[in-house]
Enzyme design. Structure first.
Site, short mmCIF file in Angstrom:
data_model
loop_
_atom_site.label_atom_id
_atom_site.label_comp_id
_atom_site.label_asym_id
_atom_site.label_seq_id
_atom_site.Cartn_x
_atom_site.Cartn_y
_atom_site.Cartn_z
N GLU A 1 0.85 -1.40 0.11
CA GLU A 1 -0.13 -0.33 0.10
C GLU A 1 0.79 1.41 -0.14
OE1 GLU A 1 -3.65 2.55 2.30
OE2 GLU A 1 -3.26 0.01 3.02
N ASP B 1 4.42 1.72 -0.60
CA ASP B 1 4.68 1.41 -2.47
C ASP B 1 3.42 2.21 -3.57
OD1 ASP B 1 6.46 0.13 -2.41
OD2 ASP B 1 6.32 -1.52 -2.12
N SER C 1 31.41 18.56 22.60
CA SER C 1 31.82 17.38 22.73
C SER C 1 31.71 17.54 24.33
CB SER C 1 33.15 16.48 22.24
OG SER C 1 34.25 17.75 22.68
N LEU C 2 31.47 16.12 24.85
CA LEU C 2 32.00 15.59 25.83
C LEU C 2 32.72 14.97 26.92
CD1 LEU C 2 28.09 13.52 26.14
CD2 LEU C 2 28.97 15.96 27.10
N LYS D 1 24.61 6.27 25.02
CA LYS D 1 25.58 6.72 23.82
C LYS D 1 25.29 5.99 22.37
CE LYS D 1 30.32 9.02 24.05
NZ LYS D 1 30.50 8.64 22.21
#
Length: 670
Positions: free
Chosen positions: A33, A35, A80-81, A112
């Site tokens: 359906e 498609d 960044s961390l 993460k």
């Protein structure tokens, strides 16, 4: 005849189908359906191209070929961390939080995701732009490729103008399928899903990006405060109501014990996930408390990433192969039953030396435990002796070189066995590979496979032969076309202008590393001067000890070395130091004169070696650890404990951009 109302209706229907399937994992219709409606949409767009908008579902399949990626400045830096590797690191983080904002705190803990950090911009609810993190300040515009990720909505549920951040990734199943296809086609396999995701998003052909079946989790807004929420957890809930995909496995923890329980749970369960994770992210939940904590140059003080310990996996040791290095050292390598470790399939691992194999009683046929040291290099930790059947075979080091048959020797104070035959083909081949490597002569296009091919075809027998290769001979080789041969010869020609230290390091003189090669080049200035140096002169130079001095004197006493250097001269290879000399530089230029500098984190524009060379050219000394004697720390992304320690000691912190300002005008280092 289709009308525009039907076209807009189809867009809304298909957007809803995609949301149900890709975002909330609750498909509401059969593929057929979906498609059928997509085909109806495509026919309308073919008839009415003027109706097509950038947020049409048809844009998901790609087709646009890009000329390149333009730079995008982030209005709010994508920081960044800092990293935590154990509970002590987390306890220190928690203490710093409590010291600043008090004990009434909670942490939002999230998985993460091991992927690529990206930013999505929506204007009045419509997807406008997507970008990579880059260096945190400037990224690359990958709008078209991100549009192919089905879980990214082209329209939000509300007409918000916001910038959201998240992690684009490749699910494990998509990665496996992609590598199977690449293997069938004879293409190089991707090492892990993260590399595959990054490579996919940097494709100039958006159809390729669309075929890679990437996914995304959103985890932040550039400024959550703009959304009228007071906590990070409320912000994530708000993202979900907008139709954005947020990871469901998050948990609000009221203390460290709850954080530890969450970490322990996902350390055990991470392999069950459909995607790779490499740790847990802790975020102070209250937005006002986040504001009070503030940020450093590189990372927020209110968040930290706990990194999982290296994954340990059992597999079968099928055989032990011996490899001969460029200095003749014989290194045993474990041949393993292929197994997935830390996101990649591993079939070989280091065993270091014979003594270690004996000490650990590792036998061929054993079930062994392997891990990736630093999640990069696979190594065998131990045999699982309780699983032995009795058919396992102890390993015995041979008495002769596996390549040339010469008798192996163990030099005084060394653990390793060596082949001391200077004409050993394996040593010559490895020496050639070293000579062209990035830290040595840095010849593009001369990778290991090409060197092996040239050596096998007897086109090169030593490093001087590289500079006499002809176009005609190279074109006769398999997979060497006109363009690649032209580029290779140009790269070889360019390498002739390298400064002396590159050549010295490339020659592979025993005990002479890149740093010592630089010291020798600066001191002696020419190869001829160095050749004449005696041990006493050599040991008077910083970084040159007695063992290295003996090795240098012995090397240049060899007649074959004299012949090799004459051939290199005949080829036009530079044998003079062309870099800056400290005594010729002004105080302003010697910004690091007498200072100790530490590099930490991932650099985006410079390699670690280029950064080190730049610091040394500015008079500095590069150290591997932070202490009270450290003068400057240069921090890239994902800087961890070294950055935290530098902040505690109030050591000046430079960004990569700060360092790049001191690059020579031509933009490179010799």
């Amino acid at each position: 005849m289709a009308d525009k109302k039907r076209y807009e209706e189809l867009i809304n229907i298909l957007d809803q189908y995609s949301y149900d399937y890709y975002v909330i994992d609750n498909p509401t219709v059969e593929d057929a359906e979906y498609d059928q409606k997509m085909q109806e949409l495509l026919k309308i767009e073919e008839a009415h191209p003027e109706w097509v908008t950038p947020d049409s579902p048809s844009k998901r399949v790609g087709g646009e070929v890009l000329e390149g990626f333009t730079k995008v400045a982030h209005d709010t830096p994508m920081l960044s961390l800092a990293n935590a590797f154990n509970r002590d690191d987390l306890a220190d983080f928690d203490r710093r939080i409590r010291d600043k904002v008090g004990d009434d705190i909670a942490y939002m803990c999230e998985l993460k995701i091991d992927g690529l950090a990206v930013s999505l911009q929506y204007e009045n609810g419509k997807y406008k732009q997507g970008a990579t993190r880059g260096d945190g300040t400037v990224g690359e515009d990958i709008t078209a490729n991100l549009r192919t990720i089905r879980s990214i909505p082209m329209k939000l549920q509300k007409d918000f103008s916001i910038e959201v951040r998240g992690e684009a990734f490749m699910p494990k199943r998509s990665f496996q399928k992609l590598n199977e296809i690449r293997e069938e086609e004879g293409q190089m396999l991707f090492a892990n899903p993260r590399n595959a995701a990054a490579g996919s998003l940097r494709q100039l052909d958006t159809k390729i990006a669309a075929s890679r079946n990437l996914d995304i989790f959103l985890y932040a807004v550039a400024d959550f405060g703009e959304m009228g929420v007071t906590t990070h957890s409320e912000g994530l809930d708000m993202l979900e109501t907008l139709g954005l995909k947020v990871n469901k496995e998050r948990r609000l923890c009221n203390n460290l014990e709850e954080v530890y329980a969450y970490i322990d749970e996902w350390t055990e369960k991470r392999a069950e996930l459909a995607y790779d994770i490499d740790g847990i992210v802790l975020k102070l939940n209250d937005l006002e408390q986040q504001r009070q904590m503030g940020t450093t140059v590189k990372s927020p003080r209110w968040s930290i990433a706990y990194k999982f310990p290296a994954e340990e996996v059992p597999t079968k040791l099928l055989d032990i192969e011996l490899n001969v290095g460029r200095t003749g050292v014989i290194t045993p390598t474990a041949v393993l039953e292929p197994v997935r470790v830390a996101g990649t399939t591993v079939s070989r691992a280091s065993l270091h030396n014979e003594d270690l194999i004996t000490e650990k009683d590792i036998r061929i046929g054993d079930t062994v435990l392997i891990k990736k040291a630093g999640d990069i290099i696979p190594e065998v930790i131990k045999s699982i002796t309780e699983e032995r059947s009795g058919s396992e075979e102890p390993f015995h080091m041979p008495k002769n070189c596996p390549t040339c048959g010469s008798e192996l020797v163990r030099l005084e104070e060394e653990v390793a066995l060596r082949c001391i035959n200077p004409k050993c083909p394996a040593q010559i081949k490895e020496g050639l590979i070293h000579f062209v490597s990035r830290n040595a002569m840095n010849i593009d296009g001369l990778g290991e496979k090409v060197i092996i091919q040239l050596f096998s075809e007897h086109l090169i027998k030593d490093v001087a032969d590289l500079f006499f290769l002809s176009k005609e001979k190279l074109l006769e080789l398999e997979r060497m076309g006109e363009k690649s041969v032209t580029n290779l010869l140009a790269s070889i020609e360019a390498s002739k202008q390298n400064s002396l230290e590159k050549l010295l390091f490339g020659l592979g003189i025993r005990h002479v590393g890149a740093k010592a090669a630089k010291s020798l080049a600066v001191h002696f200035e020419t190869m001829d001067n160095l050749k004449m140096a005696d041990k006493e002169t050599l040991t008077s130079i910083n970084d040159i000890g007695e063992k290295m001095a003996d090795s240098i004197v012995t090397y240049f006493a060899n007649e074959e070395v004299h012949d090799l250097l004459e051939e290199l001269k005949r080829a036009g290879v530079n044998m003079t130091y062309t870099g800056p000399k400290l005594e010729d530089m002004s105080e302003e230029e010697l910004v690091f004169a007498g200072k100790t500098v530490v590099l930490t984190g991932k650099l985006e524009k410079l390699t670690r070696n280029d950064a080190k060379a730049l610091i040394e050219s500015l008079g500095g000394n590069v150290s591997g650890s932070v202490s009270k004697k450290t003068d400057v720390v240069v921090a890239g992304s994902d800087a961890g404990s070294k950055l935290a320690k530098a902040e505690e000691l109030a050591i000046p912190i430079w960004s990569e951009e700060d360092l790049i300002e001191y690059l020579p005008d031509e933009g490179g280092l010799n």
